[in-house]
Design an enzyme around this catalytic site. Structure first.
Site, PDB file in Angstrom:
ATOM      1  N   PHE A  88       0.806  -1.223   0.000  1.00 51.80           N
ATOM      2  CA  PHE A  88       0.000   0.000   0.000  1.00 51.80           C
ATOM      3  C   PHE A  88       0.841   1.275   0.000  1.00 51.80           C
ATOM      4  CE2 PHE A  88       0.042  -2.033   4.213  1.00 51.80           C
ATOM      5  CZ  PHE A  88       0.797  -1.122   4.943  1.00 51.80           C
ATOM      6  N   GLY A 136       1.177   3.968  -3.097  1.00 47.93           N
ATOM      7  CA  GLY A 136       0.049   4.854  -3.366  1.00 47.93           C
ATOM      8  C   GLY A 136      -0.459   5.604  -2.155  1.00 47.93           C
ATOM      9  N   HIS A 137       0.093   5.324  -0.971  1.00 46.56           N
ATOM     10  CA  HIS A 137      -0.413   5.959   0.269  1.00 46.56           C
ATOM     11  C   HIS A 137       0.745   6.305   1.177  1.00 46.56           C
ATOM     12  CE1 HIS A 137      -2.800   6.487   3.972  1.00 46.56           C
ATOM     13  NE2 HIS A 137      -3.787   6.729   3.140  1.00 46.56           N
ATOM     14  N   ILE A 138       1.343   7.302   1.119  1.00 42.59           N
ATOM     15  CA  ILE A 138       1.204   8.451   0.226  1.00 42.59           C
ATOM     16  C   ILE A 138       2.585   8.645  -0.399  1.00 42.59           C
ATOM     17  CG2 ILE A 138       0.870  10.975   0.240  1.00 42.59           C
ATOM     18  CD1 ILE A 138      -1.109  10.452   2.586  1.00 42.59           C
ATOM     19  N   ILE A 156       2.499   6.352   4.652  1.00 44.06           N
ATOM     20  CA  ILE A 156       1.736   6.222   5.894  1.00 44.06           C
ATOM     21  C   ILE A 156       0.816   5.014   5.752  1.00 44.06           C
ATOM     22  CG2 ILE A 156      -0.012   7.299   7.368  1.00 44.06           C
ATOM     23  CD1 ILE A 156       1.044  10.025   6.442  1.00 44.06           C
TER      24      ILE A 156
END
Length: 164
Positions: free
Chosen positions: A66, A69-71, A76
């Site tokens: 993840f 894409g985050h962030i 995070i």
């Protein structure tokens, strides 16, 4: 005809009966829960009290799927995945209740969840989940919290429902 011997119940230093499993490896967790990569979010159960509570850990690495894409430029861990991590610890508690092994529990609701600080690569997330009620062998209510370095990251109440 001889009388069977009665062996006294032994306890460990935490008051757990001898022979009761109090820790689970990632393989043992995989045997209990259906979650697999990338949604297997508990690396170990480090403390377990049957029918009461469990403490699990998740080592958060930069390689988590993840993070790109985050962030971007400030990775995070998504808050919903912190809650899911706590729920998976709760799933271990539920699957260890009498007659519940092999059963699947899904979220029925979350209440009062608050996020206090970000979880970033390199953190070790420690989730403590306590079973508050289990009704009709179907509905469970649990209180959970997640900490990093002793600091509260997230906490709230989770409801689970048995899926037939």
């Amino acid at each position: 005809m001889s009388t069977p011997e009665v062996t006294p119940t032994l306890s460990d230093s935490n008051g757990n009966e001898a022979g009761v499993q109090t820790q689970f490896t990632i393989q043992e967790i995989s045997d209990l829960l259906p979650h697999r990569y990338p949604f297997a979010l508990v690396d170990r159960i480090i403390d377990f009290q049957p029918g009461k509570c469990a403490v699990g850990l998740k080592n958060v690495t930069i390689n988590e799927p993840f993070f790109p894409g985050h962030i971007p430029d400030r990775p995070i861990m998504p808050g919903v995945l912190i809650v899911e991590s706590m729920a998976q610890v709760g799933g271990v508690i539920l699957t260890q209740l009498p007659g519940m092994r092999g059963k699947f529990f899904a979220f029925a609701g979350i209440d009062g969840v608050r996020f206090r600080r970000p979880v970033v690569p390199g953190d070790q997330l420690i989730m403590t989940v306590e079973l508050q009620s289990f009704k009709l062998q179907r509905i469970a209510k649990m209180q959970g919290e997640a900490r990093v370095d002793g600091q509260l990251v997230c906490g709230g109440e989770m409801l689970f429902s048995l899926i037939d």
